[in-house]
Design an enzyme around this catalytic site. Structure first.
Site, PDB file in Angstrom:
ATOM      1  CG  HIS B 431     -74.475-124.055  -4.019  1.00 59.10           C
ATOM      2  ND1 HIS B 431     -74.371-125.153  -4.843  1.00 59.10           N
ATOM      3  CD2 HIS B 431     -73.437-123.247  -4.344  1.00 59.10           C
ATOM      4  CE1 HIS B 431     -73.314-125.021  -5.623  1.00 59.10           C
ATOM      5  NE2 HIS B 431     -72.716-123.872  -5.329  1.00 59.10           N
TER       6      HIS B 431
HETATM    7  C1  FAD Z   1     -67.253-120.084  -1.697  1.00 58.93           C
HETATM    8  C2  FAD Z   1     -68.415-120.052  -2.651  1.00 58.93           C
HETATM    9  C3  FAD Z   1     -68.324-120.763  -3.848  1.00 58.93           C
HETATM   10  C4  FAD Z   1     -69.390-120.759  -4.744  1.00 58.93           C
HETATM   11  N1  FAD Z   1     -69.261-121.349  -5.968  1.00 58.93           N
HETATM   12  C5  FAD Z   1     -70.208-121.175  -6.921  1.00 58.93           C
HETATM   13  C6  FAD Z   1     -70.001-121.605  -8.248  1.00 58.93           C
HETATM   14  O1  FAD Z   1     -68.923-122.087  -8.606  1.00 58.93           O
HETATM   15  N2  FAD Z   1     -71.015-121.432  -9.136  1.00 58.93           N
HETATM   16  C7  FAD Z   1     -72.224-120.880  -8.768  1.00 58.93           C
HETATM   17  O2  FAD Z   1     -73.113-120.804  -9.603  1.00 58.93           O
HETATM   18  N3  FAD Z   1     -72.421-120.447  -7.525  1.00 58.93           N
HETATM   19  C8  FAD Z   1     -71.450-120.537  -6.600  1.00 58.93           C
HETATM   20  N4  FAD Z   1     -71.637-120.028  -5.347  1.00 58.93           N
HETATM   21  C9  FAD Z   1     -72.913-119.388  -5.027  1.00 58.93           C
HETATM   22  C10 FAD Z   1     -73.086-118.029  -5.710  1.00 58.93           C
HETATM   23  O3  FAD Z   1     -71.927-117.257  -5.581  1.00 58.93           O
HETATM   24  C11 FAD Z   1     -74.283-117.320  -5.090  1.00 58.93           C
HETATM   25  O4  FAD Z   1     -75.401-118.173  -5.232  1.00 58.93           O
HETATM   26  C12 FAD Z   1     -74.595-115.978  -5.717  1.00 58.93           C
HETATM   27  O5  FAD Z   1     -73.490-115.124  -5.654  1.00 58.93           O
HETATM   28  C13 FAD Z   1     -75.765-115.355  -4.987  1.00 58.93           C
HETATM   29  O6  FAD Z   1     -75.998-114.064  -5.440  1.00 58.93           O
HETATM   30  P1  FAD Z   1     -76.792-113.016  -4.542  1.00 58.93           P
HETATM   31  O7  FAD Z   1     -76.881-111.756  -5.317  1.00 58.93           O
HETATM   32  O8  FAD Z   1     -78.017-113.650  -4.056  1.00 58.93           O
HETATM   33  O9  FAD Z   1     -75.892-112.801  -3.242  1.00 58.93           O
HETATM   34  P2  FAD Z   1     -74.364-112.413  -3.088  1.00 58.93           P
HETATM   35  O10 FAD Z   1     -73.616-112.613  -4.352  1.00 58.93           O
HETATM   36  O11 FAD Z   1     -73.874-113.144  -1.890  1.00 58.93           O
HETATM   37  O12 FAD Z   1     -74.396-110.846  -2.792  1.00 58.93           O
HETATM   38  C14 FAD Z   1     -75.004-110.300  -1.676  1.00 58.93           C
HETATM   39  C15 FAD Z   1     -74.303-108.991  -1.325  1.00 58.93           C
HETATM   40  O13 FAD Z   1     -75.153-108.217  -0.490  1.00 58.93           O
HETATM   41  C16 FAD Z   1     -74.371-107.595   0.507  1.00 58.93           C
HETATM   42  N5  FAD Z   1     -75.249-107.307   1.662  1.00 58.93           N
HETATM   43  C17 FAD Z   1     -75.881-108.204   2.447  1.00 58.93           C
HETATM   44  N6  FAD Z   1     -76.615-107.565   3.374  1.00 58.93           N
HETATM   45  C18 FAD Z   1     -76.444-106.246   3.168  1.00 58.93           C
HETATM   46  C19 FAD Z   1     -76.949-105.086   3.804  1.00 58.93           C
HETATM   47  N7  FAD Z   1     -77.798-105.193   4.838  1.00 58.93           N
HETATM   48  N8  FAD Z   1     -76.560-103.870   3.343  1.00 58.93           N
HETATM   49  C20 FAD Z   1     -75.713-103.771   2.272  1.00 58.93           C
HETATM   50  N9  FAD Z   1     -75.216-104.845   1.646  1.00 58.93           N
HETATM   51  C21 FAD Z   1     -75.577-106.068   2.075  1.00 58.93           C
HETATM   52  C22 FAD Z   1     -73.325-108.655   0.835  1.00 58.93           C
HETATM   53  O14 FAD Z   1     -72.222-108.082   1.483  1.00 58.93           O
HETATM   54  C23 FAD Z   1     -73.020-109.209  -0.539  1.00 58.93           C
HETATM   55  O15 FAD Z   1     -71.979-108.490  -1.141  1.00 58.93           O
HETATM   56  C24 FAD Z   1     -70.586-120.039  -4.423  1.00 58.93           C
HETATM   57  C25 FAD Z   1     -70.659-119.335  -3.222  1.00 58.93           C
HETATM   58  C26 FAD Z   1     -69.592-119.315  -2.360  1.00 58.93           C
HETATM   59  C27 FAD Z   1     -69.700-118.529  -1.087  1.00 58.93           C
END
Ligand code: FAD
Lengths: 126, 855
Positions: B431
């Site tokens: 997180h």
């Molecule tokens: C193992 C694990 C378990 C978790 N369990 C939970 C849970 O049970 N419940 C919960 O609420 N949260 C959980 N989380 C946290 C939750 O998944 C994240 O907080 C959430 O997905 C964040 O969303 P986001 O859009 O910020 O980033 P992300 O979902 O991480 O998406 C970011 C995306 O951007 C892409 N990206 C990055 N840089 C670039 C670039 N320069 N060019 C193109 N693409 C790029 C990445 O490849 C990725 O696909 C967990 C996380 C993990 C890793």
């Protein structure tokens, strides 16, 4: 060298057929190598240096490279690194060990073997 | 485009070089953003660095998946006083493809905390609940209930209930909430939900496409530079767009912004939930072969500590035991009697994200565990141990180096009293958030309250980076609900802009007034005053509009809100080309030069900005045919009065006070020379310490210190200071811009008379209490006058070696009299200061309170 370390770190249990064990070992080594490769570039370099230091210190300590040590010495040397009083050598072994154990125990052949051992325990007369 | 909506890669020859909106990253924030934009009719290109993986072909906790779906194959360390393992997804769907699908709404306390600390606008639980409802329906968020709980959940619940601690079943975004998050197709991740929805609405998805940099031209983002990988082939693309939404997650979004040179409050405020794990051995068989995860979380110690279950596999168990493998390897024999659990804490420190120049993927994530974190993790582990033993555990194995297995709750409870040493902890986290916090607090926030990046009007962040602080619960729900809210605001704002008439073309063509430093508090007020005093619809002084120079990273939204006639030119005093663009077509206009460095990062900036910057500006102004230049100087070129009753006038000799004073002397000389040589009309205004509405948050500290009785009074406090209320100063500037008598002259502009330090502090105290009912402690921090001299000596020594420390500098001036006479301005310009100390302070304090600043 990583292959050698991995081999030392993968447990003997569960028992696998020799061909199976070779397959598993190579898959575990591949996984560990890919993890080291996967490290962010600014960490991969120190990691490679640590591998070299690991080899070099073995030469200084035993007069031989790690790969040509006998198994007991290899184990003692590895234990020395994993209990080192400062963090970086410990972290070096920890990373390899953690990845190797994960890859080993989650390998389908190993899981299958563990499950058959369980089944055998459950019905000892079969 | 392929059938799946995936746009063609370079090998296929397709080349979508343009889009109306680019969304970078296809995780929780990005997928939702792309879907809603596309459904609103925007032409959307969704760029994802990772591969597209068919969820039914791979179990997302297998080693194959770890290599393919996780960034750096799962090997991203967080560096600090102890290195922590951190994982995030890097595939179509982002981290939602690899997470456990636990779902939480934002707890009530966070709304109030975030609004107070980050000055977050329009962030209300009722409105947010509506967004949560919508997303929860889309993701099938539900609970399984105790009747369908797995073995691990039942055992865990037994332990919690024995201790009579509060707990809850956490809902999950699963078709069947009792299923393993890793059963193919069960979890309602982004690849199952919002991404197909975005594609159905016409969005194009390109996987294997890493955005390396934003392309910024003229203060706007005009596109992105991306690297496309298709098998062994790679290609570099520049893709142009009108709008860019960054949704790369809390580590990669700030990294991309910083790589693109956008750094204000970016990557400085990282928050995490560090987690310590334990494996427990039970008499019962645990049926944990299917990567099941206990569905309960203990709330007894929340919000500081959350305790719950972790995903189980023999590999994950072995990894936990690897911390003491020699001693604990035997536990693997009983793997089917074991479960994995965790205690997580709301990290109380702030970490950072930085990029290493020139190093590919050189993103450094740092977080130092502080004493409180260490304490909370120790308590968390102790409490987790208590639960596990209450549930019948025979042994508990911690992710703790050099600790034997625990065999009783009492052993675990010892950590309630003594902390687990940092060197023994093996921590991890999944997180991370808050690396680009949203809000209106200029000292903390990287975006406005709705995700628009400060200084840009077409660049947005819409992912976990925006959460101003730790939500204290699993963050995916909050990330998505905030992203949805921000999109609503974006749509409303775009509609508003479309409806309102275009900005006057005159303002783009030939401005009447140019202002540098307009984003500062004096500048903002001055621009407001131009329009307050302009007869409506008139073609008077500002007939051609006001053009403001806006340095990179500064938020110009307050300026554009003043009037449609305000136009912005991005630029920097150190960049002559940008100043030429700023002055272009400004023939016969008046330039007000307010920009300058007072409290620099490096002493060299005084020379670079105040002297060389002014030289550049005068050159550009002269070449463009600007008629008059009014330049803001300071009291510093003249230094300090020889005694308390002395007043400076415009003929007082230069006696510069330190580096800043010297730079202002040099600047004044350049201005005088410019009038003599180039024939520009010039006026120099010297203003002392100014105060009033729009003051920056750091000035509010002045009121806070007085209220708390901590304001330092050096000596007897009878030394005098001239002060300039911001509207008095604007009056002086307006006269200097228009009066013929002003040409070639220098004027002190300040309140009618100077005030003693005692009077200033007494007046603020009185205003706080009698006008605003704010009780003050009536204390003073009384210090000998020599402290001021000592601070001055330290300041001088530091500046000699190029260093600058604002507090020492300010303290060094506190025992000095710095007072001036405004007689010349009164006599020649008709200047008549309308505000004195008490009236001015009433306005200042009222403004602070109305704008959410706490005194
Ligand atoms: C193992 C694990 C378990 C978790 N369990 C939970 C849970 O049970 N419940 C919960 O609420 N949260 C959980 N989380 C946290 C939750 O998944 C994240 O907080 C959430 O997905 C964040 O969303 P986001 O859009 O910020 O980033 P992300 O979902 O991480 O998406 C970011 C995306 O951007 C892409 N990206 C990055 N840089 C670039 C670039 N320069 N060019 C193109 N693409 C790029 C990445 O490849 C990725 O696909 C967990 C996380 C993990 C890793």
């Amino acid at each position: 060298m990583v292959d050698e370390i991995v081999q030392l770190l993968t447990p003997d249990d569960p028992v696998l057929a020799p061909a199976e064990r070779t397959r598993v070992q190579s898959s575990v080594s591949g996984f560990v190598a890919s993890q080291v490769e996967g490290l962010p570039s600014f960490m991969a370099m120190p990691y490679r240096l640590a591998i070299s230091a690991f080899g070099l210190m073995s030469v200084l300590r035993y007069g031989r490279g790690f790969c040509s040590l006998e198994d007991s010495r290899k184990r003692a040397y590895l234990a020395l690194w994993s209990e080192f009083p400062i963090g970086p050598p410990r972290d070096f072994v920890k990373l390899i060990r953690g990845c190797a154990l994960l890859a080993f125990f989650d390998h389908p052949d190993v899981t299958r073997a563990m499950l058959s051992e369980l089944a055998a325990e459950a019905s000892p007369h079969v | 485009m392929s059938e799946s909506g995936e746009a063609a890669g370079p090998g296929a020859g397709g080349h979508p070089l343009k889009a109306q909106a680019i969304v970078v990253g296809s995780g929780a924030g990005g997928a939702l953003t792309a879907a809603h934009l596309a459904e609103r009719g925007y032409d959307v290109l969704l760029l994802e660095e990772g591969p597209r993986v068919d969820a039914t072909s791979i179990r997302s906790n297998s080693t194959e998946a770890i290599s393919r779906l996780y960034r750096n194959g799962g090997m991203t360390p967080i560096l600090g006083n102890l290195n922590m393992a951190y994982v995030e997804g890097r595939c179509v769907g982002g981290s939602t493809e690899v997470n456990s699908g636990f779902w939480h709404r934002l707890p009530a306390d966070s709304y109030y905390r975030w609004k107070a600390d980050y000055l977050l606008d329009e962030f209300e639980p009722d409105a947010m609940d509506g967004y949560f409802d919508g997303i929860e329906a889309e993701l099938s968020v539900s609970r399984s209930g105790t009747d369908k709980e797995g073995r691990g959940s039942a055992v865990f619940r037994r332990g919690i209930e024995k201790l009579a601690w509060k707990y809850e079943e956490v809902p999950r975004c699963m078709k069947d909430p009792s299923a393993s998050a890793f059963s193919p197709g069960q979890k309602q991740s982004m690849a199952q939900t919002y991404i197909p929805r975005a594609i159905r609405a016409g969005a194009r998805l390109i996987s294997g496409c890493k955005v390396r940099r934003l392309v910024v031209e003229g203060g706007r983002v005009v596109g992105v530079d991306a690297l496309l990988t298709d098998g062994a082939e790679t290609a570099e693309w520049r893709i142009r767009a009108e709008l860019v939404f960054l949704c790369c997650g809390a580590v990669q979004t700030p990294a991309l912004l910083r790589r693109s040179g956008i750094k204000k409050n970016v990557g400085d405020n990282l928050r995490i939930h560090p987690m310590i794990k334990a494996g427990a051995l039970f008499e019962d068989e645990m049926e944990t072969r299917d990567a099941a995860i206990p569905i309960y979380q203990v709330k007894e110690f929340w919000p500081t500590i959350t305790i719950g279950g972790s995903v189980f596999s023999p590999g994950f168990l072995a990894m936990l035991l690897s911390d003491n493998w020699t001693a604990h390897a035997g536990a693997m024999d009983s793997w089917h009697h074991m479960g994995l659990f965790h205690a997580a804490t709301r990290g109380l420190n702030r970490g950072s994200i930085r990029v290493l120049p020139g190093v590919q993927d050189g993103v450094v994530v740092r977080y130092r565990l502080n004493r409180a974190d260490q304490r909370n993790l120790s308590i968390g582990f102790a409490r987790l141990g208590e639960i596990l033993f209450a549930a019948g555990a025979k042994a508990v194995y911690g992710s703790l180096r050099s600790f034997p297995a625990f065999t009783s709750a009492d052993q675990c409870r010892s950590f309630l009293k003594a902390d687990i040493p940092l060197s023994s902890m093996s921590l991890s986290t999944v997180h991370v958030f808050s690396s680009c916090p949203m809000g209106e607090n200029p000292d903390l926030c990287a975006t406005d309250s709705f995700g628009r990046v400060i200084g840009f009007d077409n660049l947005y962040v819409n992912d976990a980076s925006l959460l101003p602080d730790s939500p204290g619960v699993n963050p995916q729900g909050t990330t998505m609900a905030i992203a949805r809210r921000n999109l609503d605001y974006f749509f409303e704002d775009s509609d508003r802009r479309r409806r309102s008439p275009q900005r006057s073309p005159r303002s783009e063509g030939r401005p009447s007034i140019l202002v540098t430093g307009a984003t500062g508090w004096l500048g903002t007020r001055l621009v407001e005053r131009f329009y307050d005093e302009e007869p409506k619809g008139g073609s008077g002084r500002i007939g051609g509009g006001v053009r403001c120079l806006v340095p990179h990273g500064m938020d110009p939204s307050k300026l554009t809100a003043v009037d449609e006639g305000v136009s912005l030119t991005p630029g920097d005093l150190r960049d002559l080309d940008s100043l030429r663009a700023f002055c272009k077509g400004a023939e016969d206009s008046t330039l007000v030069h307010l920009a300058g460095v007072i409290h620099p990062g490096r002493v060299a900036e005084f020379e670079e900005v105040n002297v060389e910057g002014t030289r550049n500006l005068l050159l550009a102004a002269r070449d463009a045919g600007v008629r008059r230049v009014v330049v803001m100087s300071s009291n510093s070129p003249i230094g300090c009065n020889p005694h308390r009753d002395h007043l400076f006038d415009e003929d007082s000799p230069y006696q510069p006070y330190m580096g800043y004073g010297r730079s202002k002397v040099a600047m004044e000389k350049l201005v005088i020379e410019c009038q003599a040589v180039d024939g520009l009309e010039t006026v120099i205004i010297r203003a002392p310490w100014f105060y009033g509405p729009h003051q920056p948050a750091r000035q509010t500290q002045f009121f806070q210190m007085i209220r708390a009785g901590r304001f330092p009074i050096l000596g007897d406090g009878r030394q005098r200071r001239s002060m300039a209320y911001v509207d008095n100063l604007c009056d002086g500037l307006l006269l200097a811009m228009t009066r013929a008598e002003a040409v070639g002259r220098t004027y002190w502009i300040a309140d009618e008379r100077p005030y003693s330090m005692n009077e200033i502090v007494d007046t603020v105290e009185d205003v706080l209490e009698s006008e605003f009912g704010i009780a003050c402690s009536h204390g003073r921090m009384r210090l000998p006058s020599a402290v001021g001299d000592l601070a001055q000596a330290v300041d001088w020594s530091l500046q000699k070696v190029g260093l600058y420390e604002q507090r020492i500098h300010v303290l060094g001036e506190m025992n000095k009299t710095i007072a001036c006479s405004v007689e010349r301005a009164k006599a020649e310009l008709g200047y008549a200061p309308r505000f004195e100390l008490r009236g001015g302070m009433i306005e200042s304090i009222r403004w602070c309170l109305e704008n959410g600043q706490h005194i």
